[in-house]
Design a protein around this motif. Structure first.
Motif, PDB file in Angstrom:
ATOM      1  N   ILE A  97      -9.277  22.401   4.774  1.00  0.00           N
ATOM      2  CA  ILE A  97      -9.302  22.661   3.341  1.00  0.00           C
ATOM      3  C   ILE A  97     -10.600  23.366   2.965  1.00  0.00           C
ATOM      4  O   ILE A  97     -11.676  23.015   3.483  1.00  0.00           O
ATOM      5  N   SER A  98     -10.524  24.319   2.052  1.00  0.00           N
ATOM      6  CA  SER A  98     -11.715  24.908   1.444  1.00  0.00           C
ATOM      7  C   SER A  98     -11.521  24.909  -0.075  1.00  0.00           C
ATOM      8  O   SER A  98     -10.573  25.513  -0.578  1.00  0.00           O
ATOM      9  N   SER A  99     -12.420  24.212  -0.780  1.00  0.00           N
ATOM     10  CA  SER A  99     -12.368  24.134  -2.240  1.00  0.00           C
ATOM     11  C   SER A  99     -13.591  24.842  -2.822  1.00  0.00           C
ATOM     12  O   SER A  99     -14.729  24.524  -2.453  1.00  0.00           O
ATOM     13  N   THR A 100     -13.350  25.785  -3.735  1.00  0.00           N
ATOM     14  CA  THR A 100     -14.407  26.589  -4.343  1.00  0.00           C
ATOM     15  C   THR A 100     -14.559  26.218  -5.814  1.00  0.00           C
ATOM     16  O   THR A 100     -13.559  26.123  -6.535  1.00  0.00           O
ATOM     17  N   LEU A 101     -15.806  26.017  -6.247  1.00  0.00           N
ATOM     18  CA  LEU A 101     -16.058  25.658  -7.646  1.00  0.00           C
ATOM     19  C   LEU A 101     -17.491  26.015  -8.020  1.00  0.00           C
ATOM     20  O   LEU A 101     -18.327  26.301  -7.152  1.00  0.00           O
ATOM     21  N   HIS A 102     -17.776  25.994  -9.321  1.00  0.00           N
ATOM     22  CA  HIS A 102     -19.129  26.220  -9.816  1.00  0.00           C
ATOM     23  C   HIS A 102     -19.920  24.930  -9.712  1.00  0.00           C
ATOM     24  O   HIS A 102     -19.437  23.857 -10.057  1.00  0.00           O
ATOM     25  N   CYS A 103     -21.175  25.044  -9.257  1.00  0.00           N
ATOM     26  CA  CYS A 103     -22.044  23.861  -9.175  1.00  0.00           C
ATOM     27  C   CYS A 103     -23.503  24.320  -9.202  1.00  0.00           C
ATOM     28  O   CYS A 103     -23.887  25.207  -8.431  1.00  0.00           O
ATOM     29  N   ASP A 104     -24.300  23.714 -10.076  1.00  0.00           N
ATOM     30  CA  ASP A 104     -25.700  24.106 -10.206  1.00  0.00           C
ATOM     31  C   ASP A 104     -26.639  23.335  -9.285  1.00  0.00           C
ATOM     32  O   ASP A 104     -27.817  23.677  -9.172  1.00  0.00           O
ATOM     33  N   LEU A 105     -26.154  22.289  -8.645  1.00  0.00           N
ATOM     34  CA  LEU A 105     -27.013  21.536  -7.730  1.00  0.00           C
ATOM     35  C   LEU A 105     -27.335  22.366  -6.491  1.00  0.00           C
ATOM     36  O   LEU A 105     -26.516  23.172  -6.034  1.00  0.00           O
ATOM     37  N   SER A 106     -28.498  22.130  -5.921  1.00  0.00           N
ATOM     38  CA  SER A 106     -28.867  22.812  -4.678  1.00  0.00           C
ATOM     39  C   SER A 106     -28.083  22.215  -3.524  1.00  0.00           C
ATOM     40  O   SER A 106     -27.546  21.101  -3.615  1.00  0.00           O
ATOM     41  N   ILE A 133       0.838  -1.199   0.000  1.00  0.00           N
ATOM     42  CA  ILE A 133       0.000   0.000   0.000  1.00  0.00           C
ATOM     43  C   ILE A 133       0.872   1.248   0.000  1.00  0.00           C
ATOM     44  O   ILE A 133       1.812   1.369   0.795  1.00  0.00           O
ATOM     45  N   ALA A 134       0.527   2.182  -0.880  1.00  0.00           N
ATOM     46  CA  ALA A 134       1.114   3.528  -0.855  1.00  0.00           C
ATOM     47  C   ALA A 134       0.133   4.426  -0.112  1.00  0.00           C
ATOM     48  O   ALA A 134      -0.927   4.776  -0.646  1.00  0.00           O
ATOM     49  N   ASN A 135       0.467   4.770   1.126  1.00  0.00           N
ATOM     50  CA  ASN A 135      -0.423   5.597   1.938  1.00  0.00           C
ATOM     51  C   ASN A 135      -0.500   7.007   1.348  1.00  0.00           C
ATOM     52  O   ASN A 135       0.529   7.586   0.990  1.00  0.00           O
ATOM     53  N   PRO A 136      -1.697   7.591   1.220  1.00  0.00           N
ATOM     54  CA  PRO A 136      -1.810   8.925   0.610  1.00  0.00           C
ATOM     55  C   PRO A 136      -1.154  10.024   1.447  1.00  0.00           C
ATOM     56  O   PRO A 136      -0.940   9.882   2.651  1.00  0.00           O
ATOM     57  N   GLY A 137      -0.880  11.141   0.799  1.00  0.00           N
ATOM     58  CA  GLY A 137      -0.393  12.316   1.504  1.00  0.00           C
ATOM     59  C   GLY A 137      -1.492  12.969   2.319  1.00  0.00           C
ATOM     60  O   GLY A 137      -2.689  12.739   2.104  1.00  0.00           O
ATOM     61  N   CYS A 138      -1.090  13.804   3.274  1.00  0.00           N
ATOM     62  CA  CYS A 138      -2.064  14.411   4.191  1.00  0.00           C
ATOM     63  C   CYS A 138      -2.944  15.444   3.489  1.00  0.00           C
ATOM     64  O   CYS A 138      -4.176  15.379   3.572  1.00  0.00           O
ATOM     65  N   PHE A 139      -2.327  16.395   2.778  1.00  0.00           N
ATOM     66  CA  PHE A 139      -3.134  17.351   2.022  1.00  0.00           C
ATOM     67  C   PHE A 139      -3.965  16.631   0.969  1.00  0.00           C
ATOM     68  O   PHE A 139      -5.129  16.971   0.731  1.00  0.00           O
ATOM     69  N   ALA A 140      -3.363  15.623   0.318  1.00  0.00           N
ATOM     70  CA  ALA A 140      -4.077  14.878  -0.719  1.00  0.00           C
ATOM     71  C   ALA A 140      -5.330  14.222  -0.149  1.00  0.00           C
ATOM     72  O   ALA A 140      -6.406  14.253  -0.770  1.00  0.00           O
ATOM     73  N   THR A 141      -5.221  13.612   1.027  1.00  0.00           N
ATOM     74  CA  THR A 141      -6.378  12.975   1.651  1.00  0.00           C
ATOM     75  C   THR A 141      -7.473  13.993   1.927  1.00  0.00           C
ATOM     76  O   THR A 141      -8.647  13.783   1.586  1.00  0.00           O
ATOM     77  N   ALA A 142      -7.104  15.111   2.533  1.00  0.00           N
ATOM     78  CA  ALA A 142      -8.106  16.111   2.907  1.00  0.00           C
ATOM     79  C   ALA A 142      -8.802  16.706   1.690  1.00  0.00           C
ATOM     80  O   ALA A 142     -10.020  16.920   1.706  1.00  0.00           O
ATOM     81  N   HIS A 148     -15.709  22.340   2.471  1.00  0.00           N
ATOM     82  CA  HIS A 148     -14.722  22.349   3.555  1.00  0.00           C
ATOM     83  C   HIS A 148     -14.451  20.902   3.982  1.00  0.00           C
ATOM     84  O   HIS A 148     -15.383  20.097   4.100  1.00  0.00           O
ATOM     85  N   SER A 149     -13.204  20.590   4.234  1.00  0.00           N
ATOM     86  CA  SER A 149     -12.865  19.263   4.737  1.00  0.00           C
ATOM     87  C   SER A 149     -11.729  19.392   5.734  1.00  0.00           C
ATOM     88  O   SER A 149     -10.797  20.181   5.535  1.00  0.00           O
ATOM     89  N   ALA A 150     -11.810  18.614   6.814  1.00  0.00           N
ATOM     90  CA  ALA A 150     -10.824  18.703   7.887  1.00  0.00           C
ATOM     91  C   ALA A 150     -10.391  17.309   8.307  1.00  0.00           C
ATOM     92  O   ALA A 150     -11.216  16.396   8.403  1.00  0.00           O
ATOM     93  N   ILE A 151      -9.082  17.151   8.554  1.00  0.00           N
ATOM     94  CA  ILE A 151      -8.522  15.896   9.065  1.00  0.00           C
ATOM     95  C   ILE A 151      -7.387  16.220  10.034  1.00  0.00           C
ATOM     96  O   ILE A 151      -6.889  17.353  10.071  1.00  0.00           O
ATOM     97  N   ASP A 152      -6.965  15.211  10.790  1.00  0.00           N
ATOM     98  CA  ASP A 152      -5.716  15.287  11.539  1.00  0.00           C
ATOM     99  C   ASP A 152      -4.609  14.815  10.596  1.00  0.00           C
ATOM    100  O   ASP A 152      -4.641  13.680  10.109  1.00  0.00           O
ATOM    101  N   ASN A 153      -3.626  15.665  10.336  1.00  0.00           N
ATOM    102  CA  ASN A 153      -2.586  15.314   9.361  1.00  0.00           C
ATOM    103  C   ASN A 153      -1.748  14.115   9.773  1.00  0.00           C
ATOM    104  O   ASN A 153      -1.217  13.393   8.925  1.00  0.00           O
ATOM    105  N   LEU A 154      -1.628  13.845  11.095  1.00  0.00           N
ATOM    106  CA  LEU A 154      -0.826  12.716  11.552  1.00  0.00           C
ATOM    107  C   LEU A 154      -1.621  11.420  11.647  1.00  0.00           C
ATOM    108  O   LEU A 154      -1.034  10.344  11.738  1.00  0.00           O
ATOM    109  N   LEU A 155      -2.947  11.497  11.609  1.00  0.00           N
ATOM    110  CA  LEU A 155      -3.766  10.299  11.756  1.00  0.00           C
ATOM    111  C   LEU A 155      -4.458   9.972  10.431  1.00  0.00           C
ATOM    112  O   LEU A 155      -3.945   9.182   9.650  1.00  0.00           O
ATOM    113  N   LYS A 156      -5.592  10.547  10.122  1.00  0.00           N
ATOM    114  CA  LYS A 156      -6.209  10.265   8.822  1.00  0.00           C
ATOM    115  C   LYS A 156      -5.271  10.666   7.680  1.00  0.00           C
ATOM    116  O   LYS A 156      -5.311  10.074   6.599  1.00  0.00           O
ATOM    117  N   GLY A 157      -4.400  11.620   7.932  1.00  0.00           N
ATOM    118  CA  GLY A 157      -3.446  12.035   6.912  1.00  0.00           C
ATOM    119  C   GLY A 157      -2.158  11.242   6.903  1.00  0.00           C
ATOM    120  O   GLY A 157      -1.283  11.496   6.063  1.00  0.00           O
TER     121      GLY A 157
END
Length: 324
Positions: free
Chosen positions: A228-237, A130-139, A287-296
């Motif tokens: 993390i905060s990711s901003t994008l266009h989306c037409d769904l409610s 297994i290649a464990n993902p990076g912390c920012f990548a996971t979040a 918005h997404s939040a994790i612990d970088n040392l645990l889930k990350g």
């Protein structure tokens, strides 16, 4: 019957978290913790939070185990595996970035599966390595995967802030207290090393290859966690989006969709990822939040180990957030 585990590079932050999890895991016996620079020293002399929890000492030697965790610096895992003979039956979980991309996911006969359970859980169950993902990548990924599956991603503008433990245990100009306190800084703007693995994962679910992700990471004035905060266009409610996200994550025990504001203390010291959604007009912020040392890092590595060996995915990971 308990499995045996070995840890290579056990003196750093991720190594310490991994030891903390594994010594309390009901199905694991930690056979050795390897550290050349600390060989012979009690593990608790380096990871002082483990005083009274373990009598393990760091070893300069290795032995065969059922699973081997590599907690080495980026680029060091490939060197380690090239220079050492590991039993073919030993399963390897690498916490560095050496094998995360498809083009670099193998060494010799060992092929590594990208270890994000929310994306690849069934492939992880039958994997050898297994290649464990990076912390920012996971979040970032847990915030975007449901939209990718629905084919809704195009231009994404992401910012994220991380604690000082993300820089590792060795002191550096940007991690010591007098610099980090009362301070923030953008770094690796639009050029972070986790962008490659994020791109490959999103393409698994949205193969149209029309995704443009811009990412600005920040160093924060705190020790643990990523927000993390990711901003994008989306037409769904917002109501449709909440249904979309909850349906995607309904069988994933560590990823939670909140209809209340998300905050970092919900996830610190846990293996949780918490997601919140906000809309203004056609603009969506995830918005997404994790612990970088645990889930990350180490928590996700144990989650992957549980899947590899047929244990409950949550075994040994029932951790409580330190909210106060």
């Amino acid at each position: 019957m308990a499995i045996t585990a070995g840890i290579i590079g056990g003196a750093g932050y991720t190594g310490g978290e991994l030891i903390r999890l594994l010594i309390h895991h009901p199905e694991v016996h930690v056979a050795f913790v390897h550290s050349r620079s600390n060989a012979g020293k009690p593990v608790s002399s380096v990871h002082q939070d483990l005083i009274g929890d373990t009598d393990l000492t760091f070893s300069g030697e290795m032995q065969d185990t059922d699973v081997l965790f590599l907690c080495l610096g980026h680029g060091e895992s490939k060197k380690f595996l090239a220079e050492n003979t590991i039993a073919s039956a030993t399963r390897i979980i690498d916490l560095a970035n050496d094998f995360r991309l498809a083009a670099t996911s193998s060494i010799g006969s060992r092929q590594f599966v990208y270890g994000l359970p929310e994306l690849n859980r069934e492939a992880i169950r039958t994997a050898q390595n297994i290649a464990n993902p990076g912390c920012f990548a996971t979040a970032i990924q847990v915030g975007l995967l449901p939209l990718a599956k629905a084919g809704l991603l195009t231009d994404i503008y992401t910012t994220g802030i991380t604690g000082s433990t993300g820089a590792g245990q060795s002191l550096s100009a940007t991690s010591h207290f007098s610099w980090r306190a009362n301070n923030i800084q953008a770094y690796k703007t639009l050029n972070h090393q986790h962008l490659g693995e994020i791109g490959e994962s999103l393409l698994q679910l949205q193969p149209a290859n029309n995704i443009d992700l811009s990412f600005v990471p920040w160093r924060g004035d705190f020790t643990r966690g990523i927000f993390i905060s990711s901003t994008l266009h989306c037409d769904l409610s917002i109501e449709e989006l909440i249904v979309l996200y909850k349906e995607f994550y309904k069988d994933h025990p560590f990823t939670h969709v909140s209809t209340d504001p998300v905050f970092l203390k919900q996830v610190v010291n846990t293996n949780k990822a918490v997601i919140g959604l906000e809309k203004a007009g056609s603009k969506l912020v995830v918005h997404s939040a994790i612990d970088n040392l645990l889930k990350g890092a180490s928590g996700q590595a144990v989650q992957n180990m549980n899947l590899l060996f047929g244990f409950s995915e949550q075994l040994g990971l029932g951790l409580k957030a330190v909210a106060f």
